[in-house]
Scaffold this motif. Structure first.
Motif, PDB file in Angstrom:
ATOM      1  N   MET A  61      26.780 -11.882  31.498  1.00  0.00           N
ATOM      2  CA  MET A  61      27.559 -12.313  32.661  1.00  0.00           C
ATOM      3  C   MET A  61      28.310 -13.614  32.394  1.00  0.00           C
ATOM      4  O   MET A  61      27.712 -14.626  32.014  1.00  0.00           O
ATOM      5  N   ASN A  62      29.624 -13.552  32.576  1.00  0.00           N
ATOM      6  CA  ASN A  62      30.518 -14.704  32.479  1.00  0.00           C
ATOM      7  C   ASN A  62      30.481 -15.370  31.100  1.00  0.00           C
ATOM      8  O   ASN A  62      30.674 -16.587  30.979  1.00  0.00           O
ATOM      9  N   VAL A  63      30.239 -14.562  30.068  1.00  0.00           N
ATOM     10  CA  VAL A  63      30.255 -15.079  28.695  1.00  0.00           C
ATOM     11  C   VAL A  63      31.356 -14.333  27.932  1.00  0.00           C
ATOM     12  O   VAL A  63      31.319 -13.107  27.823  1.00  0.00           O
ATOM     13  N   GLU A  64      32.331 -15.101  27.420  1.00  0.00           N
ATOM     14  CA  GLU A  64      33.475 -14.500  26.720  1.00  0.00           C
ATOM     15  C   GLU A  64      33.091 -14.112  25.288  1.00  0.00           C
ATOM     16  O   GLU A  64      32.243 -14.743  24.662  1.00  0.00           O
ATOM     17  N   LYS A  65      33.752 -13.074  24.782  1.00  0.00           N
ATOM     18  CA  LYS A  65      33.612 -12.704  23.368  1.00  0.00           C
ATOM     19  C   LYS A  65      35.004 -12.418  22.840  1.00  0.00           C
ATOM     20  O   LYS A  65      35.722 -11.580  23.397  1.00  0.00           O
ATOM     21  N   LYS A  66      35.383 -13.098  21.779  1.00  0.00           N
ATOM     22  CA  LYS A  66      36.738 -12.921  21.238  1.00  0.00           C
ATOM     23  C   LYS A  66      36.866 -11.570  20.537  1.00  0.00           C
ATOM     24  O   LYS A  66      37.727 -10.768  20.831  1.00  0.00           O
ATOM     25  N   ASN A 109      36.792   8.755   6.120  1.00  0.00           N
ATOM     26  CA  ASN A 109      37.562   7.629   6.660  1.00  0.00           C
ATOM     27  C   ASN A 109      36.650   6.435   6.870  1.00  0.00           C
ATOM     28  O   ASN A 109      35.500   6.591   7.299  1.00  0.00           O
ATOM     29  N   GLN A 110      37.155   5.245   6.549  1.00  0.00           N
ATOM     30  CA  GLN A 110      36.397   4.017   6.762  1.00  0.00           C
ATOM     31  C   GLN A 110      37.051   3.202   7.878  1.00  0.00           C
ATOM     32  O   GLN A 110      38.283   3.077   7.930  1.00  0.00           O
ATOM     33  N   LEU A 111      36.210   2.673   8.779  1.00  0.00           N
ATOM     34  CA  LEU A 111      36.745   1.887   9.896  1.00  0.00           C
ATOM     35  C   LEU A 111      35.667   0.982  10.464  1.00  0.00           C
ATOM     36  O   LEU A 111      34.486   1.116  10.125  1.00  0.00           O
ATOM     37  N   LEU A 112      36.086   0.073  11.329  1.00  0.00           N
ATOM     38  CA  LEU A 112      35.157  -0.786  12.064  1.00  0.00           C
ATOM     39  C   LEU A 112      35.294  -0.486  13.556  1.00  0.00           C
ATOM     40  O   LEU A 112      36.414  -0.331  14.058  1.00  0.00           O
ATOM     41  N   PHE A 113      34.166  -0.387  14.253  1.00  0.00           N
ATOM     42  CA  PHE A 113      34.170  -0.327  15.720  1.00  0.00           C
ATOM     43  C   PHE A 113      33.955  -1.751  16.230  1.00  0.00           C
ATOM     44  O   PHE A 113      32.940  -2.386  15.916  1.00  0.00           O
ATOM     45  N   THR A 114      34.907  -2.272  16.991  1.00  0.00           N
ATOM     46  CA  THR A 114      34.815  -3.653  17.482  1.00  0.00           C
ATOM     47  C   THR A 114      35.099  -3.700  18.981  1.00  0.00           C
ATOM     48  O   THR A 114      35.625  -2.739  19.555  1.00  0.00           O
ATOM     49  N   TYR A 115      34.748  -4.831  19.567  1.00  0.00           N
ATOM     50  CA  TYR A 115      35.011  -5.002  21.003  1.00  0.00           C
ATOM     51  C   TYR A 115      35.133  -6.483  21.344  1.00  0.00           C
ATOM     52  O   TYR A 115      34.661  -7.348  20.603  1.00  0.00           O
ATOM     53  N   SER A 116      35.797  -6.762  22.478  1.00  0.00           N
ATOM     54  CA  SER A 116      35.878  -8.133  22.999  1.00  0.00           C
ATOM     55  C   SER A 116      35.605  -8.078  24.499  1.00  0.00           C
ATOM     56  O   SER A 116      35.764  -7.028  25.135  1.00  0.00           O
ATOM     57  N   VAL A 117      35.170  -9.211  25.061  1.00  0.00           N
ATOM     58  CA  VAL A 117      34.803  -9.262  26.480  1.00  0.00           C
ATOM     59  C   VAL A 117      35.507 -10.449  27.131  1.00  0.00           C
ATOM     60  O   VAL A 117      35.431 -11.581  26.636  1.00  0.00           O
ATOM     61  N   HIS A 118      36.182 -10.158  28.234  1.00  0.00           N
ATOM     62  CA  HIS A 118      36.855 -11.216  28.986  1.00  0.00           C
ATOM     63  C   HIS A 118      36.421 -11.121  30.452  1.00  0.00           C
ATOM     64  O   HIS A 118      36.388 -10.023  31.012  1.00  0.00           O
ATOM     65  N   TRP A 119      36.056 -12.258  31.042  1.00  0.00           N
ATOM     66  CA  TRP A 119      35.620 -12.289  32.447  1.00  0.00           C
ATOM     67  C   TRP A 119      36.675 -12.971  33.321  1.00  0.00           C
ATOM     68  O   TRP A 119      37.263 -13.960  32.910  1.00  0.00           O
ATOM     69  N   GLU A 120      36.887 -12.429  34.507  1.00  0.00           N
ATOM     70  CA  GLU A 120      37.811 -13.048  35.462  1.00  0.00           C
ATOM     71  C   GLU A 120      37.164 -13.075  36.841  1.00  0.00           C
ATOM     72  O   GLU A 120      36.506 -12.106  37.244  1.00  0.00           O
ATOM     73  N   GLU A 121      37.377 -14.192  37.543  1.00  0.00           N
ATOM     74  CA  GLU A 121      36.846 -14.280  38.911  1.00  0.00           C
ATOM     75  C   GLU A 121      37.766 -13.509  39.861  1.00  0.00           C
ATOM     76  O   GLU A 121      38.984 -13.465  39.674  1.00  0.00           O
ATOM     77  N   SER A 122      37.167 -12.901  40.883  1.00  0.00           N
ATOM     78  CA  SER A 122      37.936 -12.074  41.809  1.00  0.00           C
ATOM     79  C   SER A 122      37.522 -12.362  43.244  1.00  0.00           C
ATOM     80  O   SER A 122      36.369 -12.728  43.513  1.00  0.00           O
TER      81      SER A 122
END
Length: 592
Positions: free
Chosen positions: A92-97, A244-257
């Motif tokens: 919760m409310n923690v960003e990940k680039k 095939n070779q690949l990376l699975f990646t993700y980022s997390v952005h939080w916004e107040e509403s």
């Protein structure tokens, strides 16, 4: 929460405005503190082209150390949901680039030829991936300008949401996988006392899927990665003929509403064509009640005239010869052929009618909204089973009225375990039936059964076909259906129009001295089911991209069940309206 209770009361007062927000029974809000884990779960993979849902791990996505499936209700099972945990780490409310999903930062995922071929096939079939966070489904935001003038003046974009995200895309004959997910989660900060720590509630869950080539995702030893500039990145191709070779990646952005938890589904349920609903409903109401008024006036005036003539006490010399519907009074309640089949079908129709009425009414009050996952289908199944009691009761009583004696076999036809209800008093008919049936005169062409089915089906179908489009979209294109206020009104219109058409048709038939109305009324009243079938074929050809045999078989199999159910429902409504009408008119005339 006083604000919530006020909105709940307003929601009940404004039943038609079904997007009003309130807490759904059985769905309570979860309060998160900062850094609390927000679990991301996978639901399924769906495609409107194949209509075949698959579970999330049927494709080689990154897996957690232990796969745990959620215990599901009957509705979720019937919908094909397989809710399972995923390795996404979101707090919760923690960003990940940018973070690598599988715990192998320097070693990319290697897809075998079989796995590559399977992913390419799913991309070709236009599959979507469905995830949930705090029971809120993920959505892809689509922004576009509604027209050029607005683009020049205000630069305001229209926003719509797509349920889930696309697995990948095709460019020519090449396949590209969305291997990076940018999650955008919106939270609402709850009001607390000064001494307490702030709590947060998840109010929206969006994703921006991206396809980024392995070489462009620079990963380090700590599973962190760097996203390339948007202009310079190449997409991650999946070649189905090799590994095939690949990376699975993700980022997390939080916004107040500012969105409150009780209103968080409004975004998902907002549809651009609510106006179409209003126009179609008002149009249907006006047409149906205008026609109802005209038909009622004609029938009532004609009937009054008929009954006054029949009951006029003239001198014996001036007695007019009987004609019209009074002439068949000695045969009108003569039992038809196959009384057991007729009463069984009508019993099933009553069972469907009771189930649909209760489900739509309860859903209109907001208790079976999409946020209560699987509740609608679960409730419908249990109610259908329970309503077999009423189906058995009505079928048994009608079977006894039709001089049926094999009531135990009849009970089995309607529903198992209802045989005790078949020991019923039959309906009292207002006139006696003659022993010898009278001859039926030759009928005009327009009194033909099939002509009657085509004529009688137009009005009820016309009153509801707009709503049918949204129901079909919900079933076949994985949309949320939530306008139960509209649906309830359409259902009432359907009942009224079926009843009136049935009464008019049976009146014309009896005036033509044809007393074989039992089966005919049931078949003719269900005429709108024929138009539903035609519409289903039209929808299949024009709206869906289904080309393969199995999805087509699935579509038409379910369509056949829907049409059969609709036929039973409308046929039963029309039959009982006609039966009450016939009993009423023959009770009003003096029979020697």
């Amino acid at each position: 929460d006083e604000h919530f209770h006020l909105r709940y009361v307003l929601g009940l007062l404004l039943l038609l405005h079904s997007t009003d927000s309130f807490y759904v029974p059985g769905v309570a809000p979860i309060n998160f503190h900062r850094n609390d884990p927000v679990e991301i779960k996978a639901v399924k993979l769906t495609s409107s082209r194949t209509q075949l849902p698959y579970e999330y791990y049927s494709l080689p996505f990154c897996q957690p150390s232990k796969i745990t499936y959620k215990a599901e209700n009957l509705g979720e099972v019937l919908r094909g949901d397989r809710i399972v945990n995923t390795p996404f780490q979101v707090s919760m409310n923690v960003e990940k680039k940018c973070e690598v999903l599988c715990n192998l930062p320097n070693k990319p995922v290697t897809l075998t030829v079989e796995q590559s071929k399977l992913i390419a096939e799913r991309i070709r079939e236009d599959y979507y991936v469905h995830l949930i966070a705090d029971n809120l489904p993920v959505a892809t935001r689509l922004e576009f300008y509604s027209n050029r003038e607005e683009e020049e003046k205000k630069k305001e974009k229209d926003v719509q949401f797509e349920h889930g995200y696309r697995l990948g895309f095709m460019d020519g004959n090449k396949f590209y996988l969305h291997n990076h997910l940018s999650f955008i989660l919106y939270y609402h900060r709850e009001d607390v006392e000064e001494s307490q720590e702030h709590t947060y509630r998840v109010v929206r869950f969006e994703v921006i899927p991206q396809s980024i080539k392995l070489e462009d995702l620079k990963a380090d030893e700590k599973s962190m990665c760097t996203l390339p500039e948007a202009t310079g990145s190449a997409p991650q191709e999946i070649d189905p003929t090799k590994e095939n070779q690949l990376l699975f990646t993700y980022s997390v952005h939080w916004e107040e509403s500012d969105i409150k938890w009780a209103s968080r589904w409004d975004t998902y349920l907002t549809m651009s064509d609510v106006q179409i609903h209003w126009f179609s409903i008002i149009n249907s109401v006006v047409v149906v009640f205008f026609l109802s008024g005209i038909l009622s006036m004609i029938i009532i005036r004609t009937l009054r005239k008929d009954i006054a003539n029949y009951n006029k006490e003239d001198d014996i010399e001036d007695t007019m010869e009987e004609s019209g519907w009074k002439l068949v009074h000695g045969d009108v309640f003569r039992p038809p052929q196959y009384p057991m089949i007729l009463s069984s079908l009508l019993g099933s129709g009553i069972q469907l009618f009771c189930m649909i009425l209760i489900v739509i009414f309860v859903a209109m009050l907001g208790m079976l909204s999409p946020s209560s996952r699987g509740a609608l289908m679960t409730t419908a199944c249990f109610l259908f089973m329970f309503m077999g009691v009423f189906g058995g009761f009505f079928a048994g009583r009608l079977y006894r009225t039709l001089k049926g004696h094999r009531w135990k076999k009849g009970a089995f036809c309607v529903s198992l375990g209802c045989s005790v209800l078949f020991i019923q008093q039959p309906y009292d008919n207002p006139v006696r039936t003659n022993q010898i049936p009278r001859q039926i005169p030759e009928q005009r062409w327009y009194m033909n059964k099939f002509v009657g089915i085509l004529m009688a089906g137009i009005l009820p179908f016309g009153a509801m076909f707009i709503e049918l489009f949204f129901i079909f979209s919900a079933i076949w294109e994985n949309q949320f259906y939530y306008l139960f206020g509209f649906l309830f009104l359409v259902f009432i219109i359907l009942v009224v129009s079926c009843s009136q058409i049935s009464i008019v048709m049976v009146y014309f038939q009896l005036c033509a001295e044809d007393y074989r109305w039992w089966w005919r009324t049931f078949l003719v009243s269900g005429g709108s089911a024929f138009y539903v079938l035609i519409y289903a074929v039209f929808y299949f050809v024009n709206k869906l991209d289904i080309v393969e045999f199995i999805p087509s078989l699935l579509y038409f199999g379910y369509t056949a069940l829907m049409v059969l159910s609709f036929w039973l429902l409308t046929g039963t409504i029309g039959f009982y309206a006609a039966y009450m009408f016939v009993r009423k008119i023959y009770a009003a005339v003096k029979i020697d």
